[in-house]
Design an enzyme around this catalytic site. Structure first.
Site, short mmCIF file in Angstrom:
data_model
loop_
_atom_site.label_atom_id
_atom_site.label_comp_id
_atom_site.label_asym_id
_atom_site.label_seq_id
_atom_site.Cartn_x
_atom_site.Cartn_y
_atom_site.Cartn_z
N ASN A 267 -3.83 -8.69 3.18
CA ASN A 267 -4.61 -8.36 2.25
C ASN A 267 -5.42 -9.08 1.54
O ASN A 267 -5.53 -10.20 1.67
CB ASN A 267 -3.52 -7.63 1.18
CG ASN A 267 -4.00 -6.10 0.74
OD1 ASN A 267 -5.11 -5.86 0.31
ND2 ASN A 267 -3.09 -5.03 0.85
N SER B 55 -0.98 -4.60 -1.93
CA SER B 55 -2.22 -4.63 -2.89
C SER B 55 -1.95 -5.28 -4.30
O SER B 55 -0.76 -4.98 -4.76
CB SER B 55 -2.81 -3.10 -3.21
OG SER B 55 -3.80 -3.05 -4.22
N PHE C 15 -6.21 1.94 -5.93
CA PHE C 15 -5.94 3.13 -5.17
C PHE C 15 -6.64 4.42 -5.57
O PHE C 15 -5.73 5.59 -5.75
CB PHE C 15 -4.28 3.33 -4.86
CG PHE C 15 -3.34 2.13 -4.16
CD1 PHE C 15 -4.17 1.45 -3.46
CD2 PHE C 15 -2.40 2.29 -4.28
CE1 PHE C 15 -3.57 0.50 -2.65
CE2 PHE C 15 -1.60 1.48 -3.41
CZ PHE C 15 -2.21 0.20 -2.54
N LYS D 250 1.31 -4.14 6.01
CA LYS D 250 0.23 -4.95 5.56
C LYS D 250 0.90 -5.76 4.60
O LYS D 250 1.38 -5.52 3.73
CB LYS D 250 -0.85 -4.13 5.10
CG LYS D 250 -2.06 -4.93 4.89
CD LYS D 250 -3.28 -4.20 4.52
CE LYS D 250 -4.49 -5.03 4.37
NZ LYS D 250 -5.75 -4.16 4.31
N ASN E 97 -3.31 -4.65 -6.94
CA ASN E 97 -3.89 -3.91 -8.14
C ASN E 97 -3.05 -2.72 -8.38
O ASN E 97 -3.39 -1.90 -9.15
CB ASN E 97 -5.19 -3.33 -7.56
CG ASN E 97 -6.17 -4.55 -7.35
OD1 ASN E 97 -6.21 -5.33 -7.89
ND2 ASN E 97 -6.90 -4.34 -6.31
N THR E 98 -1.65 -2.46 -8.02
CA THR E 98 -0.75 -1.47 -8.29
C THR E 98 0.33 -2.50 -9.00
O THR E 98 1.09 -2.92 -7.91
CB THR E 98 -0.41 -0.65 -7.11
OG1 THR E 98 -1.67 0.25 -6.67
CG2 THR E 98 0.54 0.47 -7.66
N ASN F 89 -12.10 -6.98 -6.12
CA ASN F 89 -11.72 -5.50 -6.68
C ASN F 89 -10.65 -5.31 -7.04
O ASN F 89 -9.59 -6.12 -6.84
CB ASN F 89 -11.85 -4.50 -5.19
CG ASN F 89 -10.50 -4.39 -4.46
OD1 ASN F 89 -9.71 -3.48 -4.94
ND2 ASN F 89 -10.20 -5.10 -3.28
#
Length: 354
Positions: free
Chosen positions: A236, A172, A113, A207, A174-175, A109
């Site tokens: 994560n 994460s 967010f 996390k 993805n940021t 993925n």
């Protein structure tokens, strides 16, 4: 096969994000019904100031907006982590951004967010029934215009009265720039800002990314302990792409979850346990799909375990299957309680190949 599991199988025929949206809508409407998970008192764990009857929870990312907590709690999860939510609403990354690797029992993925912002999230959290399952709030920062030292305290303040625990997401992939906040000095500054702004916050968890340089773990673990953090969530999704991946989407950008993450995440979990001992409560997540894998997380040092990808592939039946299997494994090991096995195998599991 129960209706909920038939529905889960049917949803896998659809495009992944569409299937996810439909599943959430069904859960909001109560269409999944109630799943009776065998209650074995030997599995219970103490966490968040309460007893977690089944120490298997749902990881963040499934219910980003805390919109389906009632439906999810009826499935039998011992705890549910809603989010990741950011201070302001944001659409996330362009679609497509969620990919199945069915052959690998994995997902990739790059959602970014996507969520409706903290205001609505906090209101829904306030109305949640926390008697069935403990509720956690996973908090992150916006992709644009973020100020971590202001945003994280504001987010914690908004959810503090309504959550059993709070997870600070600095991992994460993805940021852009988010994982840089795992640096010990930057994370320390965030935690200090949270404590100053919300001194009575619920238990705080951080996390971590499975790709974190293991050399920083000793300093990081001591820092979070020194600042009163309750525990760590390990881990994560990963940016690594094992050579054995077979799915056609294996080259897509984003975080990889599911079976290929199991060893990497479990290794880090065990190493954190060896450093922290029982000074931190650890939540193990990454690749858990069977009772044996759940038990490995406990033996590596976790007191609680989360699932995500296995829930997507197996549907609600994953919970009673893992619960019944854990009970049988306790009999096999001759253990009176699951808590007796926490951290028992950390030395060995800290050396498995990632």
């Amino acid at each position: 096969m129960p209706v909920a599991d038939i529905a889960a199988a049917a949803l896998r025929l659809l495009e992944p994000e569409t299937a996810h949206d439909i599943a959430l809508a069904g859960l909001r409407l109560g269409l999944a019904g109630r799943r009776e998970v065998p209650a074995d008192p030997r599995l219970a764990m103490s966490a968040f100031g309460r007893t977690i009857t089944l120490p298997i929870g749902l990881a963040a990312g499934f219910d980003k907006d805390a919109a389906a907590l009632a439906g999810l709690s009826r499935l039998g999860f011992g705890f549910i982590e809603a989010g990741t939510v950011t201070r302001r609403p944001q659409p996330g990354n362009p679609k497509p951004r969620l990919f199945r690797l069915a052959q690998d029992r994995a997902l990739i993925n790059r959602m970014g967010f996507n969520n409706g912002g903290i205001e609505g999230f906090a209101a829904r959290l306030a109305g949640a029934d926390r008697t069935r399952a403990a509720i956690g709030a996973n908090l992150g920062i916006n992709k644009e215009g973020a100020d971590p030292l202001a945003d994280y305290p504001a987010l914690v303040h908004a959810v503090a009265p309504h959550a059993d625990y709070i997870a600070i997401n600095v991992s994460s992939p993805n940021t852009p720039g988010l994982r840089d906040l795992q640096a010990t000095d930057r994370l320390a500054a965030i935690l200090d800002a949270i404590r100053a702004a919300v001194p009575g916050a619920p238990p705080l968890f951080v996390k971590l990314a499975p790709d974190l340089d293991e050399g920083v773990l000793p300093e990081l673990v001591e820092m979070v302990i020194g600042r009163g953090v309750a525990g760590l969530i390990v881990s994560n999704t990963t940016l690594a792409r094992p050579d054995a991946l077979r799915g056609a989407a294996r080259g897509e950008a984003g975080g990889l979850s599911g079976a290929p993450l199991f060893n990497r995440a479990t290794r880090m979990l065990a190493r954190v346990r060896l450093l922290a001992g029982d000074r931190l409560l650890l939540i193990g997540v990454g690749g858990v799909a069977t009772p044996e894998q759940a038990l490995a997380k406990f033996r590596a040092g976790a007191s609680l375990v989360q699932v995500y990808t296995a829930f997507v592939y197996q549907g609600p039946s994953v919970l009673p299957r893992i619960a019944a299997g854990l009970s049988a494994l306790l009999d096999q090991y001759g253990a009176a309680t699951l808590a007796e096995l926490v951290g028992r195998d950390a030395d060995r599991l800290a050396e498995i190949a990632p």
